[in-house]
Scaffold this motif. Structure first.
Motif, PDB file in Angstrom:
ATOM      1  N   GLY A   8      -5.971  -0.013   5.559  1.00 39.55           N
ATOM      2  CA  GLY A   8      -4.886   0.708   4.918  1.00 39.55           C
ATOM      3  C   GLY A   8      -4.644   0.370   3.465  1.00 39.55           C
ATOM      4  O   GLY A   8      -3.780   0.971   2.822  1.00 39.55           O
ATOM      5  N   GLY A   9      -5.357  -0.585   2.916  1.00 39.28           N
ATOM      6  CA  GLY A   9      -5.175  -0.889   1.513  1.00 39.28           C
ATOM      7  C   GLY A   9      -5.722   0.217   0.635  1.00 39.28           C
ATOM      8  O   GLY A   9      -6.325   1.177   1.114  1.00 39.28           O
ATOM      9  N   GLY A  10      -5.491   0.082  -0.664  1.00 43.50           N
ATOM     10  CA  GLY A  10      -5.988   1.087  -1.592  1.00 43.50           C
ATOM     11  C   GLY A  10      -5.258   1.024  -2.907  1.00 43.50           C
ATOM     12  O   GLY A  10      -4.584   0.036  -3.212  1.00 43.50           O
ATOM     13  N   SER A  11      -5.409   2.088  -3.681  1.00 39.32           N
ATOM     14  CA  SER A  11      -4.784   2.177  -4.999  1.00 39.32           C
ATOM     15  C   SER A  11      -3.728   3.267  -4.987  1.00 39.32           C
ATOM     16  O   SER A  11      -3.945   4.335  -4.412  1.00 39.32           O
ATOM     17  CB  SER A  11      -5.843   2.485  -6.062  1.00 39.32           C
ATOM     18  OG  SER A  11      -6.798   1.441  -6.143  1.00 39.32           O
ATOM     19  N   VAL A  12      -2.614   2.986  -5.638  1.00 40.01           N
ATOM     20  CA  VAL A  12      -1.507   3.938  -5.685  1.00 40.01           C
ATOM     21  C   VAL A  12      -0.748   3.735  -6.982  1.00 40.01           C
ATOM     22  O   VAL A  12      -0.779   2.641  -7.574  1.00 40.01           O
ATOM     23  CB  VAL A  12      -0.588   3.733  -4.462  1.00 40.01           C
ATOM     24  CG1 VAL A  12       0.094   2.377  -4.501  1.00 40.01           C
ATOM     25  CG2 VAL A  12       0.411   4.862  -4.324  1.00 40.01           C
ATOM     26  N   GLN A  13      -0.074   4.772  -7.420  1.00 39.79           N
ATOM     27  CA  GLN A  13       0.763   4.645  -8.609  1.00 39.79           C
ATOM     28  C   GLN A  13       2.109   4.036  -8.236  1.00 39.79           C
ATOM     29  O   GLN A  13       2.561   4.126  -7.090  1.00 39.79           O
ATOM     30  CB  GLN A  13       0.948   6.007  -9.263  1.00 39.79           C
ATOM     31  CG  GLN A  13      -0.304   6.546  -9.940  1.00 39.79           C
ATOM     32  CD  GLN A  13      -0.023   7.772 -10.780  1.00 39.79           C
ATOM     33  OE1 GLN A  13       0.863   8.560 -10.463  1.00 39.79           O
ATOM     34  NE2 GLN A  13      -0.790   7.951 -11.846  1.00 39.79           N
ATOM     35  N   ALA A  14       2.749   3.455  -9.231  1.00 36.89           N
ATOM     36  CA  ALA A  14       4.070   2.875  -9.025  1.00 36.89           C
ATOM     37  C   ALA A  14       5.011   3.922  -8.429  1.00 36.89           C
ATOM     38  O   ALA A  14       5.004   5.083  -8.849  1.00 36.89           O
ATOM     39  CB  ALA A  14       4.627   2.337 -10.336  1.00 36.89           C
ATOM     40  N   GLY A  15       5.788   3.464  -7.456  1.00 38.17           N
ATOM     41  CA  GLY A  15       6.686   4.378  -6.755  1.00 38.17           C
ATOM     42  C   GLY A  15       6.091   4.970  -5.492  1.00 38.17           C
ATOM     43  O   GLY A  15       6.805   5.579  -4.692  1.00 38.17           O
ATOM     44  N   GLY A  16       4.804   4.794  -5.317  1.00 38.37           N
ATOM     45  CA  GLY A  16       4.126   5.352  -4.160  1.00 38.37           C
ATOM     46  C   GLY A  16       4.246   4.470  -2.932  1.00 38.37           C
ATOM     47  O   GLY A  16       4.930   3.439  -2.937  1.00 38.37           O
ATOM     48  N   SER A  17       3.563   4.882  -1.870  1.00 39.88           N
ATOM     49  CA  SER A  17       3.638   4.186  -0.589  1.00 39.88           C
ATOM     50  C   SER A  17       2.244   3.949  -0.015  1.00 39.88           C
ATOM     51  O   SER A  17       1.316   4.727  -0.273  1.00 39.88           O
ATOM     52  CB  SER A  17       4.444   5.018   0.418  1.00 39.88           C
ATOM     53  OG  SER A  17       5.766   5.216  -0.013  1.00 39.88           O
ATOM     54  N   LEU A  18       2.139   2.892   0.761  1.00 36.91           N
ATOM     55  CA  LEU A  18       0.945   2.599   1.536  1.00 36.91           C
ATOM     56  C   LEU A  18       1.385   1.986   2.858  1.00 36.91           C
ATOM     57  O   LEU A  18       2.454   1.376   2.945  1.00 36.91           O
ATOM     58  CB  LEU A  18       0.026   1.608   0.815  1.00 36.91           C
ATOM     59  CG  LEU A  18      -0.788   2.099  -0.380  1.00 36.91           C
ATOM     60  CD1 LEU A  18      -1.478   0.930  -1.060  1.00 36.91           C
ATOM     61  CD2 LEU A  18      -1.812   3.146   0.044  1.00 36.91           C
ATOM     62  N   ARG A  19       0.536   2.122   3.868  1.00 32.54           N
ATOM     63  CA  ARG A  19       0.809   1.472   5.138  1.00 32.54           C
ATOM     64  C   ARG A  19      -0.398   0.648   5.545  1.00 32.54           C
ATOM     65  O   ARG A  19      -1.509   1.177   5.635  1.00 32.54           O
ATOM     66  CB  ARG A  19       1.124   2.487   6.242  1.00 32.54           C
ATOM     67  CG  ARG A  19       1.621   1.817   7.514  1.00 32.54           C
ATOM     68  CD  ARG A  19       2.075   2.801   8.552  1.00 32.54           C
ATOM     69  NE  ARG A  19       0.959   3.394   9.270  1.00 32.54           N
ATOM     70  CZ  ARG A  19       1.075   3.994  10.452  1.00 32.54           C
ATOM     71  NH1 ARG A  19       2.263   4.072  11.035  1.00 32.54           N
ATOM     72  NH2 ARG A  19       0.023   4.515  11.038  1.00 32.54           N
ATOM     73  N   LEU A  20      -0.167  -0.628   5.754  1.00 35.82           N
ATOM     74  CA  LEU A  20      -1.212  -1.539   6.195  1.00 35.82           C
ATOM     75  C   LEU A  20      -1.131  -1.708   7.708  1.00 35.82           C
ATOM     76  O   LEU A  20      -0.043  -1.727   8.291  1.00 35.82           O
ATOM     77  CB  LEU A  20      -1.071  -2.903   5.525  1.00 35.82           C
ATOM     78  CG  LEU A  20      -1.043  -2.928   3.996  1.00 35.82           C
ATOM     79  CD1 LEU A  20      -0.971  -4.371   3.506  1.00 35.82           C
ATOM     80  CD2 LEU A  20      -2.238  -2.217   3.415  1.00 35.82           C
ATOM     81  N   SER A  21      -2.310  -1.865   8.312  1.00 39.37           N
ATOM     82  CA  SER A  21      -2.390  -2.074   9.742  1.00 39.37           C
ATOM     83  C   SER A  21      -3.283  -3.276  10.025  1.00 39.37           C
ATOM     84  O   SER A  21      -4.275  -3.495   9.316  1.00 39.37           O
ATOM     85  CB  SER A  21      -2.960  -0.827  10.425  1.00 39.37           C
ATOM     86  OG  SER A  21      -3.115  -1.028  11.822  1.00 39.37           O
ATOM     87  N   CYS A  22      -2.939  -4.045  11.035  1.00 38.91           N
ATOM     88  CA  CYS A  22      -3.745  -5.201  11.422  1.00 38.91           C
ATOM     89  C   CYS A  22      -3.836  -5.218  12.944  1.00 38.91           C
ATOM     90  O   CYS A  22      -2.812  -5.309  13.633  1.00 38.91           O
ATOM     91  CB  CYS A  22      -3.119  -6.487  10.921  1.00 38.91           C
ATOM     92  SG  CYS A  22      -3.904  -7.987  11.546  1.00 38.91           S
ATOM     93  N   ALA A  23      -5.054  -5.148  13.443  1.00 39.32           N
ATOM     94  CA  ALA A  23      -5.292  -5.163  14.879  1.00 39.32           C
ATOM     95  C   ALA A  23      -5.852  -6.514  15.300  1.00 39.32           C
ATOM     96  O   ALA A  23      -6.845  -6.982  14.724  1.00 39.32           O
ATOM     97  CB  ALA A  23      -6.262  -4.050  15.264  1.00 39.32           C
ATOM     98  N   ALA A  24      -5.228  -7.118  16.282  1.00 41.32           N
ATOM     99  CA  ALA A  24      -5.674  -8.417  16.797  1.00 41.32           C
ATOM    100  C   ALA A  24      -6.464  -8.224  18.083  1.00 41.32           C
ATOM    101  O   ALA A  24      -6.073  -7.446  18.953  1.00 41.32           O
ATOM    102  CB  ALA A  24      -4.474  -9.311  17.054  1.00 41.32           C
ATOM    103  N   SER A  25      -7.562  -8.927  18.185  1.00 43.59           N
ATOM    104  CA  SER A  25      -8.365  -8.891  19.405  1.00 43.59           C
ATOM    105  C   SER A  25      -8.802 -10.305  19.772  1.00 43.59           C
ATOM    106  O   SER A  25      -8.805 -11.203  18.929  1.00 43.59           O
ATOM    107  CB  SER A  25      -9.593  -7.992  19.224  1.00 43.59           C
ATOM    108  OG  SER A  25     -10.431  -8.487  18.203  1.00 43.59           O
ATOM    109  N   GLY A  26      -9.188 -10.488  21.018  1.00 46.95           N
ATOM    110  CA  GLY A  26      -9.591 -11.804  21.481  1.00 46.95           C
ATOM    111  C   GLY A  26      -8.562 -12.391  22.423  1.00 46.95           C
ATOM    112  O   GLY A  26      -7.719 -11.671  22.959  1.00 46.95           O
TER     113      GLY A  26
END
Length: 115
Positions: A8-26
Motif C-alpha cells: 500500500g505504500g507509494g507517492s502522493v501529494q500533500a493532503g492526499g491519502s494512502l492505506r497501508l496493509s500488513c498481513a501476518a502469517s505463521g
C-alpha cells in the motif's frame, strides 16, 4: 516462523491519502499487539500507531487525527489509513508484531509525500 508482508505504500501529494496493509502469517500467539513504525532518512525509527488484540489503540502525537489503525482479526491483518498526508510523513513504514513469543518486523514499504 512469522512473516509480515506490507503493501500500500507509494507517492502522493500533500493532503492526499494512502492505506497501508500488513498481513501476518505463521505461528504466533493470539495475544499480540500489531502496529506501524516509520523511519525517515537520517532519523531514528519511531512509533506511528499500535493496536492490541483487544482493539486498544495508541498514536504518535504527530499523526493523531489524521491516521487510523485497525485490525482484521480473521485475516491477521493490520491496516493504517493515512489522511491529510504531509511531506514530514515521508518515510519507510514498517509493520511490527509483538507477542510473548517474540517481536517481528516486516520488510518496510516506502511512503513519499510531495509538497
Amino acid at each position: 516462523q512469522v512473516q509480515l508482508v506490507e503493501s500500500g505504500g507509494g507517492s502522493v501529494q500533500a493532503g492526499g491519502s494512502l492505506r497501508l496493509s500488513c498481513a501476518a502469517s505463521g505461528t504466533f500467539s493470539n495475544i499480540n499487539t500489531m502496529g506501524w513504525h516509520r523511519q525517515a532518512p537520517g532519523k531514528q525509527r519511531e512509533l506511528v500507531a499500535t493496536i492490541t488484540i483487544g482493539g486498544r489503540t495508541t498514536y504518535a502525537d504527530s499523526v493523531k487525527g489524521r491516521f487510523t489503525i485497525s485490525r482484521d482479526y480473521a485475516k491477521n491483518t493490520v491496516l493504517l489509513q493515512m489522511n491529510s498526508l504531509k511531506p514530514d510523513d515521508t518515510a519507510v513504514y514498517y509493520c511490527k508484531l509483538d507477542s510473548p513469543r517474540g517481536t517481528y518486523w516486516g520488510q518496510g514499504t516506502q511512503v513519499t509525500v510531495s509538497s
